[in-house]
Write an enzyme that holds these catalytic residues in place. Structure first.
Site, mmCIF file in Angstrom:
data_model
loop_
_atom_site.group_PDB
_atom_site.id
_atom_site.type_symbol
_atom_site.label_atom_id
_atom_site.label_comp_id
_atom_site.label_asym_id
_atom_site.label_seq_id
_atom_site.Cartn_x
_atom_site.Cartn_y
_atom_site.Cartn_z
ATOM 1 N N ASP A 47 0.877 -1.164 0.000
ATOM 2 C CA ASP A 47 0.000 0.000 0.000
ATOM 3 C C ASP A 47 0.922 1.223 0.000
ATOM 4 O O ASP A 47 2.079 1.123 0.392
ATOM 5 C CB ASP A 47 -0.886 -0.034 1.242
ATOM 6 C CG ASP A 47 -1.800 1.166 1.340
ATOM 7 O OD1 ASP A 47 -2.331 1.584 0.296
ATOM 8 O OD2 ASP A 47 -1.980 1.696 2.449
ATOM 9 N N ASP A 106 -1.213 -0.930 5.897
ATOM 10 C CA ASP A 106 -1.403 -0.385 7.245
ATOM 11 C C ASP A 106 -2.767 -0.725 7.809
ATOM 12 O O ASP A 106 -3.177 -0.185 8.828
ATOM 13 C CB ASP A 106 -1.187 1.137 7.251
ATOM 14 C CG ASP A 106 -2.160 1.858 6.334
ATOM 15 O OD1 ASP A 106 -2.902 1.167 5.614
ATOM 16 O OD2 ASP A 106 -2.173 3.095 6.328
ATOM 17 N N ASP A 161 -7.057 -2.558 3.481
ATOM 18 C CA ASP A 161 -6.166 -3.602 2.967
ATOM 19 C C ASP A 161 -6.521 -4.986 3.508
ATOM 20 O O ASP A 161 -5.861 -5.963 3.170
ATOM 21 C CB ASP A 161 -4.700 -3.298 3.342
ATOM 22 C CG ASP A 161 -4.207 -2.009 2.729
ATOM 23 O OD1 ASP A 161 -4.561 -1.752 1.566
ATOM 24 O OD2 ASP A 161 -3.504 -1.253 3.400
#
Length: 1239
Positions: A529, A891, A895
């Site tokens: 990410d 994080d 996700d």
């Protein structure tokens, strides 16, 4: 590919249950081995229509369900079999649930079944069975007078009513993985219960549930749906103990221990019992701890008091456990923990969704609009339906009442059907891991079992021909199994993973799935990410670029300290946000916070004297600070919000200037905001201006506004009306810097030939620049932009390819570069490596219309921007289909899906969302990734070392014992004990202590046991040991001092050896009544024992994946001590010691001969291991000579594309109706397998 094709055909067969021509033709297209597997599956039972179906079709937990009816006679036969087999049959049924059902039941229709057999449709094909249970509604008869023709029963619009059998008013159901399924009599299938039906329209929800449920409806739903609880019971220790003890490994150990006790081999039996007890205790303790933690995690959920509005009963305070789908919740006060999923129908809420997203950022929830449409409420708007849903486990920070003065929400899902319940279920029932190493380990054990079988036959022949008693023959034959299949093997293998887990913990990396550590060693692609992972969390407001009719103005820099002059742009920055005031503190999205702070305005609630048409008192008001000057308004009241969603990429607010105009402000992705603006208000230089900042890695947000009529009621304004004909205001420029650790880590991964990919929700140009700055894309490499567009009108879907080039632009102040799309491309544009960059929209179009191009694009796809959470997970899955071992590092914000889907998910967030991720790093940067890969590689190599060592140890003992069996002799208990406990156990515990090598090399360790180098190593060393043992066995019998009647060669007087063999030892001291003592026994024992130490030295690997062996001080000390003790026993003439170990004293010359044989064995084995087995260059040369090429999908595509001169296409546009861009090519492979070249 074949397996998945068969599954698709199987699915269509399940739906149609017919023998159509399409089935026949599809069947013929399948490969032979797939058809064979299909027949095997089909042979399990020929099921007619209605006897089987799909449960949760299309979902992650999809299963096949088969109907069975229990037969009394079969049940009786199984009971008899259980008694006569002394409990072995129930044990087999426990290990094989399908066999239990097949033995006890006969196939029948699902409607008549009292037992159902479930089989997962993934590659694991896991079986389980459940009893069908009945729920009786007769208990409600007396209370509510329920009859079969009661209106609540006859209304068949809802699944609950369709599940009630008339006239006896009972419901058939099964409970699978904490979810309840009821039998739908109307549709003839099991359906999930505990949720509102998805087909309901928003109007229907408002109409049916807007005023609550009646008492009767609540009781019926409560009885059928079950309690609204997420119960994770703390599993009793005795249950955990029984489950662990019934593991096949421990059953085999129990068999071994019983056999050893019968042979009076008590010492090692006790040692194994102690080791097993320790191992079981540690496992049970860990499982108990996890169970307790999970229990405490969800405990608070089950004891919440809520206000429920009934249709006749009014508002009542109830326990959350009695909530049912359709109940009407009244939300009051602040900081309320949601006990269920609910859809907001009136009022608005500010919610902390940290449990779901990993970010504790307040999110505004708006009520579900009452739209006159028959469409399902989730699809009636282009906006994300989740903006209306309050998810279970999230915290309602603030509830804002509507006109009626209340905040109301309809219960959507309860119990384990909720968002939190789904998260807990993913922990309780994790997806099995099909790592090739573990499948090879089973094959390896089966090979050992096969070897043991050969040894048993040999033993039976030798001992029967020797006339030994039957009991002794059986014991000796069974002994061979415990020798060939070492009981300590699984324990030895897990120690390496335990040590790796401990080292990771010291680095702040926590693991909830230890078996995945080995998988880390195979990673060859890692997705990252961007925001919060590669770049810093915090955004700094760099400046703002306003615009007017003449175009963009000069940049206003906030670093100068000058306040932003008053105007619509300043008003937009002050009011277009989702910030809230909680306990005197402003809270919300960091971007919103930075933007608001830059205006130096203040936030407050309006007083009681605040009266605006259609707006309640105590609205949120932003005001200029007292020191501010030249601001003509007293403040701005925020009347209504259309909150931000990642799908819409924008947010809008309706505000009222105090004593001024009513306005609408929009903030969001520049491209999206510009599309809602009047074209003449958007500067012509918009694209180039945007690129100036995005190419430097800035985060860019656009702002726009429009005036509204004051007499309009805000609640009557739709989002579509407000978000039209806007006036473009300018760009907000925020700086998002790379983390210091990002560039070195990415360089390390790239140098180790591990692919790095960026998956972000941010702007594409920003992502490209961050990729270049971080080193993910080097300066010499090209970036090719792929744009794909959906079918519009008469034109079909299209895809275009454009080369992105960085150029210097010196006319714009100090901003010296921007993205330029090249108009002309020279021939050398195709040379060198290149990377593809595309957006989530393009990824979706390519997946739908250009599926044959998708693998080609993924081979070089590096930058994926504007990706939604679902697209992130899909992309990870597509990479896995190409046989990549994929890691995902995020994080936690959006996700979670990708972290769960990846082979290795690494969360940098410690929020509850990270619970679903196998690994969590306390250090919030990507330094954990190379650490994890290094430890994974070391653990993988350690596993191979232990496999090889345990195989050789068992084969050395096996060969030695079979040679002695030839003389109807064997090793004594103390001899076995010395080898098993003092040598092998200590080596097994200490060999794994080597840490990971600090440098990542550009190749991976082997990922499978069945590989030529490893097989060669094991077979060569087995043959070498066999040759040495046979040589020792034969040579000792040819010595001049050898005699079966003599119990010590040290007293034999032989002229040729007298000088070497004279010993003060008295003959009577050396005599032993033991049946084991013989010169063959002594020779074989010394050769075997010291050979175990030699093998440990040879197989203990260091560089390039583990620290050198000499750094493992404990292991080296153990080896030196063991070798010293063995040589001491060999050369020390201590009668008592020899008597205890059942050894005979031999001439010193023979002892020296034993050392020479062992030395030769060590030298040959070490040279072969280093010069051949571990010689990577040699194996690569052999592969080239034989023309071997990797069978991994991504390798095949790489080779094809390297030979394709037309790839990549540049400055071209293709359409989906062209043959070369159709859907003709499909590809599919098991997710957890790789045939990558194993060197």
């Amino acid at each position: 590919m074949g397996g998945e094709t068969f599954l698709e055909i199987r699915r269509s067969q399940l739906r149609s249950c017919g023998g159509s021509a399409s089935w026949s033709s599809s069947w013929k297209r399948l490969p032979g081995e797939v058809r064979e597997e299909a027949w095997k599956n089909f042979f399990m039972g020929h099921f007619e229509k209605g006897q089987h179906a799909l449960l949760n079709e299309g979902e992650e937990n999809e299963m096949e369900i088969f109907g069975y009816r229990t037969q009394g006679c079969r049940k009786s036969l199984c009971l008899a079999g259980s008694i006569f087999s002394f409990g072995i049959l129930p044990l087999v049924f426990y290990w094989r649930p399908a066999w239990h059902v097949w033995a006890h039941c006969v196939p029948c229709s699902l409607q008549e079944a009292d037992t159902v057999l479930l089989r997962t449709t993934d590659e694991f094909q896991i079986y389980s069975w459940k009893k069908v249970i009945w729920i009786y509604l007769s208990a409600l008869n007396s209370a509510f007078g329920l009859t079969p023709d009661h209106p609540l029963i006859t209304d068949e619009d809802y699944i609950i009513n369709r599940a009630i059998r008339k006239p006896d008013l009972k419901v058939r159901c099964i409970k699978v993985q904490k979810i309840r399924y009821v039998w739908n009599y109307l549709e003839g299938q099991f359906q999930k219960i505990g949720s509102l039906e998805d087909w309901l329209s928003s109007a229907k929800i408002h109409q049916k549930f807007g005023s609550g449920l009646t008492r009767e409806e609540q009781e019926i739903r409560r009885l059928i749906c079950g309690p609204n609880t997420i119960d994770v019971e703390v599993t009793p220790i005795w249950k955990l103990l029984i489950k662990e003890v019934l593991n096949p490994f421990y059953i085999f150990q129990l068999f071994s221990v019983c056999l050893w006790f019968s042979e009076d081999y008590k010492e090692y039996a006790f040692a194994i019992i102690i080791m097993s007890i320790i191992s079981i205790s540690l496992t049970v303790y860990d499982l108990r701890e996890q169970s307790v933690k999970l229990h405490h995690l969800v405990k608070s959920h089950n004891s919440i008091t809520v206000s429920v509005c009934g249709r006749k009963a009014g508002v009542r305070e109830l326990e959350s456990r009695v909530l049912v789908p359709g109940d009407l919740l009244i939300l009051t006060g602040n900081k309320v923990l949601m006990p269920c999923d609910a859809v907001l129908i009136e009022g608005s809420c500010v919610v902390d969704e940290g449990m779901l997203t990993g970010e504790s950022i307040p999110v505004t929830k708006t009520p579900l609009p009452k739209v006159d449409s028959s469409l399902p409420w989730k699809t009636q708007s282009e906006a994300d339906y989740k903006r209306h849903v309050l998810f279970c486990g999230t915290e309602v920070i603030q509830a804002k009442a509507a006109r009626s003065g209340t905040v109301r929400a309809v219960v959507l899902q309860t119990g384990f059907n909720t968002a939190k319940g789904d998260l807990v279920r993913s922990i309780l029932y994790p997806k099995p891991m099909n790592f090739k190493l573990y499948r090879d380990a089973i094959r390896f054990l089966l090979c050992l079992v096969g070897t043991a079988t050969v040894g048993m036959i040999y033993t039976l022949c030798v001992y029967v021909l020797s006339g030994e008693p039957p009991g002794e023959v059986v014991r000796k034959a069974l002994d061979v199994i415990t020798i060939a299949v070492p009981p300590a093997l699984p324990a030895a293998l897990t120690t390496g993973i335990i040590y790796a887990q401990r080292r990771l913990k010291k680095r702040g990396i926590f693991c909830i799935s230890p078996q995945r550590i080995n998988v880390c060693g195979q990673l060859n692609l890692v997705c990252f990410d961007k925001t919060g992972t590669l770049t810093r969390d915090g955004l700094d407001l760099w400046g703002v670029v306003s615009c007017d009719r003449n175009g963009f103005q000069e940049v206003h820099s906030f670093a100068s300290g000058q306040a932003l002059p008053w105007g619509p742009l300043c008003a937009a920055m002050a009011s277009c946000h989702s910030l809230i005031l909680l306990d005197g503190t402003i809270q919300g999205d960091p971007l919103d916070l930075k933007m608001f702070e830059a205006t130096t305005w203040e936030m407050a609630f309006s007083g009681d004297d605040f009266h605006i048409k259609g707006v309640p008192a105590h609205a949120m008001v932003v005001q200029p600070c007292r020191t501010a000057s030249q601001v003509p308004v007293e403040g701005i009241a925020i009347l209504h919000q259309f909150p931000f969603s990642s799908a819409l990429q924008r947010m809008t607010v309706i505000v009222q200037e105090m004593g001024g105009d009513r306005l609408a402000f929009m903030k969001g992705a520049p491209e999206r905001v510009a599309s809602f603006c009047q074209p003449e208000t958007v500067p012509t230089s918009f694209v180039s201006e945007l690129q100036i900042y995005t190419t430097q890695g800035f985060r860019v947000i656009a702002l726009a506004y429009k005036k509204l009529e004051n007499d309009h009621h805000t609640a009557t304004l739709t989002r579509e009306t407000v978000e039209s004909d806007l006036i473009f205001l300018g760009l907000l420029i925020l700086e998002n810097q790379l983390k210091e650790e990002t560039k070195p880590v990415l360089e390390e991964l790239i140098s180790a030939r591990i692919r790095t990919v960026m998956i972000t929700g941010d702007n594409l140009q920003t992502a490209i620049t961050v990729a270049r700055k971080s080193g993910m894309v080097s300066e010499s490499q090209k970036v090719i932009l792929i744009e794909a567009n959906e079918t519009t009108g008469s034109s079909s879907a299209s895809i275009s390819w454009t080369l992105v080039e960085e150029k210097k632009h010196i006319t714009y102040g100090n901003q010296d570069n921007y993205i330029n799309i090249r108009d002309e491309v020279s021939d050398n544009g195709r040379e060198g490596s290149y990377h593809f960059a595309l957006t989530g929209k393009s990824f979706h179009v390519i997946s739908q219309h250009f599926s044959s191009l998708l693998p080609k694009i993924l081979i070089n796809g590096t930058i994926f921007a504007r990706m939604s959470p679902g697209q992130k997970a899909s992309l990870v899955e597509e990479f896995q289909k190409l046989d990549y071992f994929v890691g995902m590092c995020g994080d936690g914000a959006n996700d979670c899906g990708a972290l769960k889907m990846a082979h290795v998910g690494i969360s940098l967030s410690e929020q509850e969302a990270s619970v679903a991720s196998p690994f969590t790093s306390k250090t919030p940067n990507i330094e954990c990734v190379p650490h994890l890969i290094r430890e994974g590689r070391a653990a993988l190599v350690t596993s191979f070392c232990m496999f090889k060592y345990m195989a050789l140890y068992s084969m050395i003992q096996y060969v030695g014992v079979l040679l002695l069996y030839w003389e109807t002799n064997s090793l004594s208990n103390y001899q076995f004990l010395f080898q098993d406990l003092a040598i092998t156990t200590l080596i097994g515990v200490t060999m794994n202590l080597n840490g990971a090598y600090p440098k990542l090399v550009p190749f991976r360790p082997a990922g499978q046991l069945i590989s030529p180098p490893l097989l060669l190593s094991v077979i060569f060393n087995i043959l070498l040991s066999l040759a040495m043992h046979i040589a020792g066995f034969i040579l000792v019998q040819r010595q001049p001092w050898y005699s079966v009647e003599i119990h010590s060669a040290c007293i034999v007087q032989n002229e040729s050896i007298s000088e070497l063999t004279m010993s003060p030892t008295a003959p009577e001291k050396m005599e032993s009544s033991s049946a084991f003592t013989s010169f063959e026994n002594t020779t074989i024992w010394f050769l075997g024992t010291i050979n175990c130490i030699i093998v440990a030295v040879v197989f203990s690997k260091g560089k390039p994946f583990r620290q050198p062996t000499y750094t493992n001080y404990i292991f080296v000390l153990v080896l030196i001590t063991q070798l010293g003790v063995c040589l001491f026993i060999l050369f020390a003439d201590i009668p008592e010691l020899y008597r205890r170990l059942d050894l005979l004293c031999t001439p010193i010359l023979w002892r020296v001969s034993i050392v020479i044989m062992l030395s030769l064995n060590f030298i040959v084995s070490l040279v072969a291991e280093e010069a051949i087995v571990e010689n990577r260059a040699l194996w690569m040369m052999i592969k080239r000579c034989f023309g071997y090429q990797s069978k991994s999908q991504y390798r095949i595509w790489q080779r094809d594309l390297a030979n394709d001169s037309s790839w990549p296409p540049l400055n071209q546009t293709s359409h989906s109706d062209r043959p070369e861009c159709g859907r003709g090519v499909s590809y599919s492979n098991p997710v957890f397998e790789s045939n990558e070249e194993q060197l």
